[in-house]
Design a protein around this motif. Sequence first.
Motif, short mmCIF file in Angstrom:
data_model
loop_
_atom_site.label_atom_id
_atom_site.label_comp_id
_atom_site.label_asym_id
_atom_site.label_seq_id
_atom_site.Cartn_x
_atom_site.Cartn_y
_atom_site.Cartn_z
N ASP A 58 19.81 -56.50 -62.36
CA ASP A 58 20.06 -57.65 -61.78
C ASP A 58 20.81 -58.43 -62.30
N ASP A 59 21.65 -58.71 -61.77
CA ASP A 59 22.78 -59.90 -62.45
C ASP A 59 22.06 -61.73 -62.13
N GLY A 60 21.48 -61.48 -61.59
CA GLY A 60 20.88 -63.08 -61.30
C GLY A 60 19.54 -62.78 -62.74
N THR A 61 18.23 -62.55 -61.45
CA THR A 61 17.15 -62.42 -61.52
C THR A 61 17.23 -61.44 -63.49
N GLY A 62 17.91 -60.02 -64.04
CA GLY A 62 18.35 -59.35 -64.90
C GLY A 62 16.79 -58.33 -64.88
N GLU A 63 16.06 -58.85 -63.81
CA GLU A 63 15.47 -57.67 -63.31
C GLU A 63 15.49 -55.93 -63.29
N ILE A 64 15.17 -55.13 -64.14
CA ILE A 64 15.76 -53.69 -64.48
C ILE A 64 15.37 -52.89 -62.90
N MET A 65 16.56 -52.31 -62.39
CA MET A 65 16.70 -52.03 -61.00
C MET A 65 15.84 -50.59 -61.05
N GLY A 66 16.32 -50.07 -61.60
CA GLY A 66 16.70 -47.99 -61.77
C GLY A 66 17.20 -47.51 -63.32
N PHE A 67 16.94 -47.12 -63.38
CA PHE A 67 17.58 -45.67 -64.59
C PHE A 67 18.14 -44.22 -64.17
N SER A 68 19.00 -43.22 -65.48
CA SER A 68 19.26 -42.31 -65.19
C SER A 68 19.44 -42.24 -67.13
N LEU A 69 19.34 -40.49 -66.43
CA LEU A 69 19.12 -40.23 -68.31
C LEU A 69 19.98 -38.30 -68.62
N ALA A 70 20.57 -38.31 -68.80
CA ALA A 70 21.44 -36.90 -68.99
C ALA A 70 20.79 -36.36 -71.01
N SER A 71 21.19 -35.11 -71.03
CA SER A 71 20.57 -34.86 -71.70
C SER A 71 21.49 -33.28 -71.51
N PRO A 72 22.25 -32.63 -72.91
CA PRO A 72 22.29 -31.21 -72.49
C PRO A 72 22.04 -30.10 -73.33
N ASN A 121 28.51 -26.79 -73.88
CA ASN A 121 29.75 -28.08 -72.62
C ASN A 121 28.61 -28.48 -71.18
N THR A 122 27.26 -28.08 -71.30
CA THR A 122 26.48 -28.35 -69.70
C THR A 122 25.85 -30.00 -70.22
N ILE A 123 25.98 -30.46 -69.37
CA ILE A 123 24.15 -31.69 -69.12
C ILE A 123 23.46 -31.26 -68.13
N GLU A 124 22.31 -31.83 -68.32
CA GLU A 124 21.44 -31.92 -67.01
C GLU A 124 21.35 -33.09 -67.08
N CYS A 125 21.20 -33.59 -65.56
CA CYS A 125 20.60 -35.35 -64.95
C CYS A 125 19.19 -34.83 -65.07
N VAL A 126 18.53 -35.16 -66.05
CA VAL A 126 17.02 -35.31 -65.89
C VAL A 126 15.98 -36.04 -65.33
N TYR A 127 16.43 -36.95 -64.86
CA TYR A 127 16.53 -37.50 -64.27
C TYR A 127 17.12 -39.17 -64.03
N PHE A 128 16.53 -39.31 -62.91
CA PHE A 128 17.49 -40.42 -62.30
C PHE A 128 16.37 -41.17 -60.96
N THR A 129 15.82 -43.00 -61.27
CA THR A 129 14.66 -43.46 -59.81
C THR A 129 15.30 -44.98 -60.40
N VAL A 130 15.19 -44.87 -58.96
CA VAL A 130 15.26 -46.65 -59.38
C VAL A 130 13.94 -47.30 -58.10
N ASP A 131 13.75 -48.48 -58.75
CA ASP A 131 12.90 -48.79 -58.37
C ASP A 131 12.46 -49.36 -56.69
N PRO A 132 11.55 -48.91 -56.00
CA PRO A 132 11.15 -48.42 -54.53
C PRO A 132 11.87 -50.16 -53.35
N THR A 133 12.02 -51.17 -54.70
CA THR A 133 12.35 -52.40 -54.05
C THR A 133 13.96 -52.10 -53.41
#
Length: 199
Positions: A58-72, A121-133
């Motif tokens: 969040d640009d205002g509060t600096g709070e982490i809102m979610g993330f994503s991770l990929a790997s081959p 030449n492929t990757i996996e979307c391993v995780y993507f999660t967003v804080d419920p808020t």
Amino acid sequence: MPHTLHSLKTIPASLLPRIAEIHLGDAGLLSKLGYPFVLRYFEGAIKDDRAFGFYAQDDGTGEIMGFSLASPEPSALTSKLTEDKGWFIQNIIKVIFTRPAAFLQMAISSITIRGQMYEPNTIECVYFTVDPTFRGRGLGRSLQKALMDEGRKQGYKKIYASVETWNIASLKATQANGFRIIKTFREGIYHRHRLESEL
Ligand SMILES: CC(C)(COP(=O)(O)OP(=O)(O)OC[C@H]1O[C@@H](n2cnc3c(N)ncnc32)[C@H](O)[C@@H]1OP(=O)(O)O)[C@@H](O)C(=O)NCCC(=O)NCCS
């Protein structure tokens, strides 16, 4: 909700516990193993040369809102959990006694994953999660899209994802990003769709 996506590689160590906390909102096996495993997993993932990901702040509060991770090679990230044998044995014994179903699922999943071929030449979307808020406002979709854009930039040709069949929010975001279901399969207690998209 003005926010910025940053590379997970540059996340200050002090913010990793927040990533682990958000990840516990994912219903998958890693969450079921418990917080120590989740934190250790992400500590390993950000140091992995080939894995990449993003976190939304969040640009205002600096709070982490979610993330994503990929790997081959997602199994390389899981393997890092067993690198420190002493830590692993101590923590897995706790899991055996406190969460036996998670231990059993881990054994089933490790057999299933071993059978999964990773194409070049492929990757996996391993995780993507967003804080419920912050869910339901397009953030999950844009965090996953960031993986696709970065994967394309790195020369990968295809991205895969596995999504539990009940997980409508994830399926909607993933399909809106252009993924299509290629098969549906069982992995222990999990019933999942396998999806793919060209990059
Ligand atoms: C999956 C997840 C990352 C999606 O994040 P998000 O920011 O809510 O996603 P988006 O807003 O980009 O898109 C979600 C879509 O699902 C819809 N949706 C959300 N919850 C829903 C529900 N319970 N039922 C039906 N649709 C739902 C949203 O309206 C949106 O659709 P739209 O684009 O047509 O409006 C988030 O729900 C989450 O963190 N879930 C827990 C972890 C998880 O399951 N991760 C994925 C593992 S494969």
